[in-house]
Design a protein around this motif. Structure first.
Motif, short mmCIF file in Angstrom:
data_model
loop_
_atom_site.label_atom_id
_atom_site.label_comp_id
_atom_site.label_asym_id
_atom_site.label_seq_id
_atom_site.Cartn_x
_atom_site.Cartn_y
_atom_site.Cartn_z
N TRP A 22 0.81 -1.22 0.00
CA TRP A 22 0.00 0.00 0.00
C TRP A 22 0.84 1.27 0.00
CZ3 TRP A 22 -0.21 3.47 4.22
CH2 TRP A 22 0.44 3.04 5.39
N ASP A 23 0.19 2.34 -0.40
CA ASP A 23 0.74 3.69 -0.39
C ASP A 23 -0.43 4.65 -0.27
OD1 ASP A 23 2.52 5.81 -0.53
OD2 ASP A 23 3.08 5.50 -2.61
N ARG A 24 -0.15 5.93 -0.41
CA ARG A 24 -1.20 6.94 -0.28
C ARG A 24 -2.33 6.73 -1.27
NH1 ARG A 24 0.97 12.66 -0.97
NH2 ARG A 24 1.06 11.88 -3.08
N THR A 25 -1.98 6.54 -2.54
CA THR A 25 -3.01 6.44 -3.57
C THR A 25 -2.75 5.25 -4.49
OG1 THR A 25 -1.87 7.78 -5.23
CG2 THR A 25 -3.23 8.97 -3.62
N LYS A 75 -8.55 -12.56 -5.20
CA LYS A 75 -7.62 -13.63 -4.83
C LYS A 75 -6.19 -13.15 -5.08
CE LYS A 75 -6.89 -18.55 -5.54
NZ LYS A 75 -6.70 -18.84 -4.14
N GLY A 76 -5.27 -13.57 -4.24
CA GLY A 76 -3.87 -13.23 -4.41
C GLY A 76 -3.44 -12.01 -3.62
N LEU A 77 -2.26 -11.56 -3.95
CA LEU A 77 -1.63 -10.42 -3.29
C LEU A 77 -2.52 -9.19 -3.36
CD1 LEU A 77 1.08 -9.48 -2.00
CD2 LEU A 77 1.82 -8.91 -4.32
N GLN A 78 -2.69 -8.52 -2.23
CA GLN A 78 -3.51 -7.32 -2.17
C GLN A 78 -2.63 -6.09 -2.43
OE1 GLN A 78 -7.07 -7.75 -1.56
NE2 GLN A 78 -6.14 -9.67 -2.20
N CYS A 79 -3.14 -5.14 -3.18
CA CYS A 79 -2.34 -3.98 -3.55
C CYS A 79 -3.28 -2.81 -3.82
CB CYS A 79 -1.51 -4.32 -4.79
SG CYS A 79 -0.35 -3.04 -5.28
N TYR A 80 -3.22 -1.77 -2.96
CA TYR A 80 -4.09 -0.61 -3.13
C TYR A 80 -3.58 0.55 -2.29
CZ TYR A 80 -6.30 -2.93 0.92
OH TYR A 80 -6.54 -3.57 2.11
N GLY A 81 -4.26 1.69 -2.40
CA GLY A 81 -3.87 2.88 -1.66
C GLY A 81 -4.85 3.18 -0.54
N LEU A 82 -4.47 4.13 0.30
CA LEU A 82 -5.38 4.58 1.36
C LEU A 82 -6.61 5.26 0.78
CD1 LEU A 82 -2.97 6.01 4.09
CD2 LEU A 82 -4.39 3.96 4.24
N ASP A 83 -6.56 5.59 -0.51
CA ASP A 83 -7.70 6.22 -1.16
C ASP A 83 -8.73 5.20 -1.67
OD1 ASP A 83 -6.04 5.23 -3.17
OD2 ASP A 83 -6.45 6.90 -4.54
N ALA A 84 -8.48 3.92 -1.48
CA ALA A 84 -9.43 2.89 -1.92
C ALA A 84 -10.72 3.00 -1.11
CB ALA A 84 -8.82 1.50 -1.75
N GLU A 85 -11.82 2.69 -1.75
CA GLU A 85 -13.13 2.77 -1.08
C GLU A 85 -13.13 1.92 0.19
OE1 GLU A 85 -17.77 1.68 -1.97
OE2 GLU A 85 -16.47 2.17 -3.67
N GLY A 86 -13.59 2.53 1.30
CA GLY A 86 -13.68 1.82 2.56
C GLY A 86 -12.39 1.75 3.36
N VAL A 87 -11.32 2.34 2.86
CA VAL A 87 -10.04 2.30 3.58
C VAL A 87 -9.88 3.64 4.29
CG1 VAL A 87 -7.56 1.90 3.44
CG2 VAL A 87 -9.10 0.66 1.93
N GLY A 88 -9.18 4.59 3.73
CA GLY A 88 -9.07 5.93 4.28
C GLY A 88 -8.43 6.04 5.65
N PHE A 89 -8.96 6.98 6.43
CA PHE A 89 -8.38 7.32 7.72
C PHE A 89 -9.35 7.04 8.86
CE2 PHE A 89 -6.13 9.68 4.51
CZ PHE A 89 -4.82 9.45 4.87
N ASP A 90 -8.80 6.69 10.01
CA ASP A 90 -9.54 6.25 11.18
C ASP A 90 -9.66 7.39 12.18
OD1 ASP A 90 -10.55 4.99 13.42
OD2 ASP A 90 -8.95 3.49 13.55
N GLU A 91 -10.82 8.00 12.27
CA GLU A 91 -11.04 9.13 13.17
C GLU A 91 -10.94 8.73 14.65
OE1 GLU A 91 -11.28 12.27 12.17
OE2 GLU A 91 -11.29 11.74 10.03
#
Length: 168
Positions: free
Chosen positions: A66-69, A85-101
């Motif tokens: 992962w990275d920012r985007t 299936k397989g290796l996961q690869c995405y950014g903090l901008d992926a739907e449902g990820v983001g930041f934890d208030e």
């Protein structure tokens, strides 16, 4: 490299000494830096880390690169995959990820309290930071500690200061 660094002969023992407590059922986040597609964390290096984790029993679905985007990662040569299936690869901008208030960090020097990225606060049991050395307009150069700023929504909070001299 992990065995050489830890002076362990067994790959599993080497990882376990770095990631304690360690279970193959844990979720491993590999934090890469892809802000510059010309000088990103090299996918080949990350592939070697993934291969090493797989060799000790960690399944690809339990590894998140992962990275920012996501778009920065794609430009740097990574293939996005979220929930498949397989290796996961995405950014903090992926739907449902983001930041934890609910999980915040204070930056007193900037008078800020900011939420942590959910991958850090709620998803990953271990973070493997794989930064790049690069120049930076404010600090001169950056590496692993500055790379951790991607855990926070700083790009929307602190204005960029560009000290480079521009030709007129």
């Amino acid at each position: 490299a992990v065995k050489a660094f830890t002076l362990k002969e067994d790959e599993r023992d080497a990882w376990a000494s770095l990631l304690s407590p360690f279970r193959t059922s844990d979720i491993f986040g590999i934090r890469v830096n892809c802000i510059s597609a010309k000088c990103p964390t090299r996918p080949e290096l990350v592939e070697a880390i993934v291969h090493s984790l797989n060799a000790i029993g960690v399944s690809p679905e339990q590894i998140i690169i992962w990275d920012r985007t996501g778009w920065e990662k794609e430009k740097a040569g990574y293939t996005l995959n979220r929930g498949g299936k397989g290796l996961q690869c995405y950014g903090l901008d992926a739907e449902g990820v983001g930041f934890d208030e609910q999980s915040t960090v204070e930056i007193p020097s900037a008078n800020l309290i900011l939420p942590l990225g959910m991958l850090l606060s709620r998803v990953c049991d271990h973070i493997i930071n794989v930064p790049v050395i690069k120049d930076h307009a404010t600090s001169g150069f950056t590496f692993s500690l500055k790379s951790a700023y991607a855990y926070l929504p700083l790009s929307k909070t602190i204005p960029r200061i560009d000290k480079r001299v521009r030709a007129m």
